[in-house]
Design a protein around this motif. Structure first.
Motif, PDB file in Angstrom:
ATOM      1  N   PRO A  67       0.808  -1.229   0.000  1.00 38.73           N
ATOM      2  CA  PRO A  67       0.000   0.000   0.000  1.00 38.73           C
ATOM      3  C   PRO A  67       0.841   1.279   0.000  1.00 38.73           C
ATOM      4  O   PRO A  67       1.957   1.305   0.524  1.00 38.73           O
ATOM      5  CB  PRO A  67      -0.806  -0.103   1.299  1.00 38.73           C
ATOM      6  CG  PRO A  67      -0.798  -1.546   1.669  1.00 38.73           C
ATOM      7  CD  PRO A  67       0.509  -2.095   1.154  1.00 38.73           C
ATOM      8  N   SER A  68       0.277   2.322  -0.565  1.00 41.31           N
ATOM      9  CA  SER A  68       0.933   3.636  -0.607  1.00 41.31           C
ATOM     10  C   SER A  68      -0.098   4.691  -0.960  1.00 41.31           C
ATOM     11  O   SER A  68      -1.012   4.431  -1.751  1.00 41.31           O
ATOM     12  CB  SER A  68       2.036   3.637  -1.665  1.00 41.31           C
ATOM     13  OG  SER A  68       2.501   4.945  -1.910  1.00 41.31           O
ATOM     14  N   THR A  69       0.049   5.859  -0.380  1.00 43.34           N
ATOM     15  CA  THR A  69      -0.687   7.037  -0.866  1.00 43.34           C
ATOM     16  C   THR A  69       0.315   8.013  -1.476  1.00 43.34           C
ATOM     17  O   THR A  69       0.266   8.317  -2.667  1.00 43.34           O
ATOM     18  CB  THR A  69      -1.471   7.709   0.281  1.00 43.34           C
ATOM     19  OG1 THR A  69      -2.464   6.804   0.735  1.00 43.34           O
ATOM     20  CG2 THR A  69      -2.146   9.000  -0.192  1.00 43.34           C
ATOM     21  N   ARG A  70       1.259   8.501  -0.653  1.00 40.89           N
ATOM     22  CA  ARG A  70       2.167   9.556  -1.096  1.00 40.89           C
ATOM     23  C   ARG A  70       3.103   9.138  -2.223  1.00 40.89           C
ATOM     24  O   ARG A  70       3.232   9.833  -3.228  1.00 40.89           O
ATOM     25  CB  ARG A  70       3.061  10.041   0.067  1.00 40.89           C
ATOM     26  CG  ARG A  70       2.489  11.157   0.883  1.00 40.89           C
ATOM     27  CD  ARG A  70       2.924  10.982   2.298  1.00 40.89           C
ATOM     28  NE  ARG A  70       2.397   9.732   2.768  1.00 40.89           N
ATOM     29  CZ  ARG A  70       1.143   9.586   3.234  1.00 40.89           C
ATOM     30  NH1 ARG A  70       0.384  10.623   3.343  1.00 40.89           N
ATOM     31  NH2 ARG A  70       0.668   8.407   3.606  1.00 40.89           N
ATOM     32  N   THR A  71       3.790   8.022  -2.033  1.00 38.90           N
ATOM     33  CA  THR A  71       4.857   7.699  -2.989  1.00 38.90           C
ATOM     34  C   THR A  71       4.270   7.430  -4.366  1.00 38.90           C
ATOM     35  O   THR A  71       4.720   7.985  -5.371  1.00 38.90           O
ATOM     36  CB  THR A  71       5.670   6.490  -2.474  1.00 38.90           C
ATOM     37  OG1 THR A  71       6.038   6.742  -1.118  1.00 38.90           O
ATOM     38  CG2 THR A  71       6.921   6.282  -3.303  1.00 38.90           C
ATOM     39  N   ARG A 120       7.464  -0.524  -5.584  1.00 33.70           N
ATOM     40  CA  ARG A 120       7.473  -0.770  -4.135  1.00 33.70           C
ATOM     41  C   ARG A 120       7.157  -2.244  -3.915  1.00 33.70           C
ATOM     42  O   ARG A 120       6.279  -2.804  -4.574  1.00 33.70           O
ATOM     43  CB  ARG A 120       6.434   0.090  -3.423  1.00 33.70           C
ATOM     44  CG  ARG A 120       6.247  -0.308  -1.965  1.00 33.70           C
ATOM     45  CD  ARG A 120       5.406   0.660  -1.203  1.00 33.70           C
ATOM     46  NE  ARG A 120       6.115   1.913  -0.973  1.00 33.70           N
ATOM     47  CZ  ARG A 120       5.668   2.887  -0.192  1.00 33.70           C
ATOM     48  NH1 ARG A 120       4.512   2.744   0.448  1.00 33.70           N
ATOM     49  NH2 ARG A 120       6.352   3.992  -0.022  1.00 33.70           N
ATOM     50  N   HIS A 148      14.210   3.487   1.330  1.00 34.18           N
ATOM     51  CA  HIS A 148      13.152   4.269   0.674  1.00 34.18           C
ATOM     52  C   HIS A 148      13.830   5.520   0.111  1.00 34.18           C
ATOM     53  O   HIS A 148      13.664   6.613   0.642  1.00 34.18           O
ATOM     54  CB  HIS A 148      12.072   4.616   1.693  1.00 34.18           C
ATOM     55  CG  HIS A 148      10.795   5.128   1.103  1.00 34.18           C
ATOM     56  ND1 HIS A 148      10.678   5.560  -0.206  1.00 34.18           N
ATOM     57  CD2 HIS A 148       9.562   5.299   1.659  1.00 34.18           C
ATOM     58  CE1 HIS A 148       9.437   5.968  -0.420  1.00 34.18           C
ATOM     59  NE2 HIS A 148       8.746   5.810   0.692  1.00 34.18           N
ATOM     60  N   GLN A 151      11.971   8.851  -0.643  1.00 27.67           N
ATOM     61  CA  GLN A 151      11.556   9.574   0.569  1.00 27.67           C
ATOM     62  C   GLN A 151      12.760  10.350   1.111  1.00 27.67           C
ATOM     63  O   GLN A 151      12.627  11.488   1.560  1.00 27.67           O
ATOM     64  CB  GLN A 151      11.025   8.602   1.621  1.00 27.67           C
ATOM     65  CG  GLN A 151      10.555   9.292   2.894  1.00 27.67           C
ATOM     66  CD  GLN A 151       9.369  10.215   2.668  1.00 27.67           C
ATOM     67  OE1 GLN A 151       8.389   9.826   2.050  1.00 27.67           O
ATOM     68  NE2 GLN A 151       9.460  11.461   3.151  1.00 27.67           N
ATOM     69  N   PRO A 281       7.592  11.242   7.501  1.00 27.81           N
ATOM     70  CA  PRO A 281       7.369  10.792   6.119  1.00 27.81           C
ATOM     71  C   PRO A 281       5.882  10.567   5.831  1.00 27.81           C
ATOM     72  O   PRO A 281       5.494  10.538   4.660  1.00 27.81           O
ATOM     73  CB  PRO A 281       8.160   9.479   6.041  1.00 27.81           C
ATOM     74  CG  PRO A 281       8.281   9.002   7.458  1.00 27.81           C
ATOM     75  CD  PRO A 281       8.306  10.235   8.313  1.00 27.81           C
ATOM     76  N   LEU A 282       5.077  10.399   6.889  1.00 27.86           N
ATOM     77  CA  LEU A 282       3.651  10.097   6.805  1.00 27.86           C
ATOM     78  C   LEU A 282       3.462   8.713   6.153  1.00 27.86           C
ATOM     79  O   LEU A 282       4.329   8.281   5.417  1.00 27.86           O
ATOM     80  CB  LEU A 282       2.889  11.196   6.066  1.00 27.86           C
ATOM     81  CG  LEU A 282       3.041  12.618   6.634  1.00 27.86           C
ATOM     82  CD1 LEU A 282       2.269  13.620   5.760  1.00 27.86           C
ATOM     83  CD2 LEU A 282       2.570  12.719   8.093  1.00 27.86           C
ATOM     84  N   PRO A 283       2.440   7.962   6.379  1.00 26.62           N
ATOM     85  CA  PRO A 283       1.241   8.392   7.098  1.00 26.62           C
ATOM     86  C   PRO A 283       1.453   8.474   8.611  1.00 26.62           C
ATOM     87  O   PRO A 283       2.241   7.740   9.170  1.00 26.62           O
ATOM     88  CB  PRO A 283       0.231   7.279   6.764  1.00 26.62           C
ATOM     89  CG  PRO A 283       1.069   6.064   6.527  1.00 26.62           C
ATOM     90  CD  PRO A 283       2.317   6.568   5.869  1.00 26.62           C
TER      91      PRO A 283
END
Ligand code: CP
Length: 324
Positions: A67-71, A120, A148, A151, A281-283
């Motif tokens: 899972p990822s949102t930002r990257t 990823r 990463h 990031q 780095p979030l989340p």
């Protein structure tokens, strides 16, 4: 006109004798190459229209087995803002990995469909395996608890832009220092700058791995390991918060016990210097109270924006595209 002088790790694969370029670790860049990349990212930030069609006709594949949102979305945003196109999958279950296809075979196929790939994967080293067989540049977008690098590029650009330097810094890294791949990559990148001192803030079970402290000892980089965040807040130039990495725990009980070990709140922020910056780095889960978001020293949402600029710069550089 921007000309990239950056040379990256050459892959063994590649088409027609052309040397392919991949990004697997932040150490694939020299300090000078990073400076060149950040200058390009800053030019993109200031002159976005200049780059709006730079990748016309090019395709980015995002192959995300985790899972990822930002990257993933920042890579896709970066390519779209460069005038290119995107394709990919955001879940191994919706790709032929679910039928047993190897990463090596998948990248050979993706090489027929796209010009560059961000990958990823939950397994350490999987993007390196892909790079060996790839006909296009592969970017490690996070491999297990290992690295990463994009990031880290984001973090370094954020620090350089908002703090004005990457040297002479006391950096506190707080939370899950055992499984947090962003922490491991950032430490490796920062040790190359002069007068860096680390303060590792974690519970005993989530201490930074020995291979990292061994490396720091070997390089004579000062560090200390502490448990209480409050005690070190006044001495920090930067506080890098991380979440406890639930997905890398072997049992739920340990995760539940450790997940709220640190919560940065306004009371703790009062102990910090006025020019200290908080990155993440979030989340975020619970480790930074939402009340801290209003503090001008909390820069984690700005950090996510820098992630788009630096990924735009990276795509241009790996594709060898220059813009007048
Ligand atoms: N920082 C980061 O890697 O976020 P995502 O997991 O949402 O991509």
């Amino acid at each position: 006109m921007f000309h990239s002088n950056i040379e990256f790790m050459p892959a063994k694969g590649g088409q027609g004798g052309v040397t392919m370029k991949h990004l697997m670790s932040p150490l694939d860049f020299t300090i000078e190459e990073l400076e060149t990349l950040f200058n390009l990212a800053r030019d993109i930030e200031q002159n976005p229209a200049k780059y709006a069609h730079a990748c016309a006709g090019k395709v980015l594949a995002t192959c995300f087995y985790e899972p990822s949102t930002r990257t993933r979305l920042s890579f896709e945003s970066a390519m779209l803002h460069l005038g290119g196109q995107i394709l990919g999958f955001s879940d191994a279950a919706s790709s032929s990995a679910a039928k047993g296809e190897s990463v090596s075979d998948t990248i050979r196929i993706i090489s027929c469909y796209a010009d560059i790939c961000a990958m990823r994967h939950p397994k350490e080293g999987a993007p390196m395996v892909a790079a060996e067989k790839s006909g296009i540049p592969v970017i490690n977008a996070g491999d297990g608890g290992h690295q990463h690098p994009t990031q880290t590029l984001t973090d370094l650009l954020t620090i350089h832009s908002l703090k004005g330097r990457l040297d002479n810094l006391t950096i506190g890294l707080c939370g899950d220092l055992k499984f947090g791949r962003t922490v491991h990559s950032l430490i490796h990148a920062l040790v190359r700058y002069p007068n860096i001192r680390f303060i590792f803030i974690s519970p005993e079970e989530l201490r930074v791995p020995d291979y990292i402290t061994d490396m720091l000892k070997e390089k004579n980089i000062p560090y200390e390991e502490v448990i209480r965040l409050e005690n070190v807040m006044p001495s920090l130039d930067l506080l890098y918060m991380t979440r406890v990495q639930k997905e890398r725990f072997f049992n739920e009980e340990d995760y539940v016990r450790l997940k709220d070990f640190y919560i940065l709140d306004t009371a703790k922020m009062e102990l910090a210097r006025q020019d200290m910056l908080v990155l993440h780095p979030l989340p975020r889960v619970n480790e930074i109270s939402v009340e801290v978001d209003e503090d001008p020293r909390a820069v984690y949402f700005k950090q996510a924006q820098y992630g788009v600029y630096v990924r735009m710069a990276l795509i241009l550089t790996l594709l060898g595209i220059t813009v007048d």
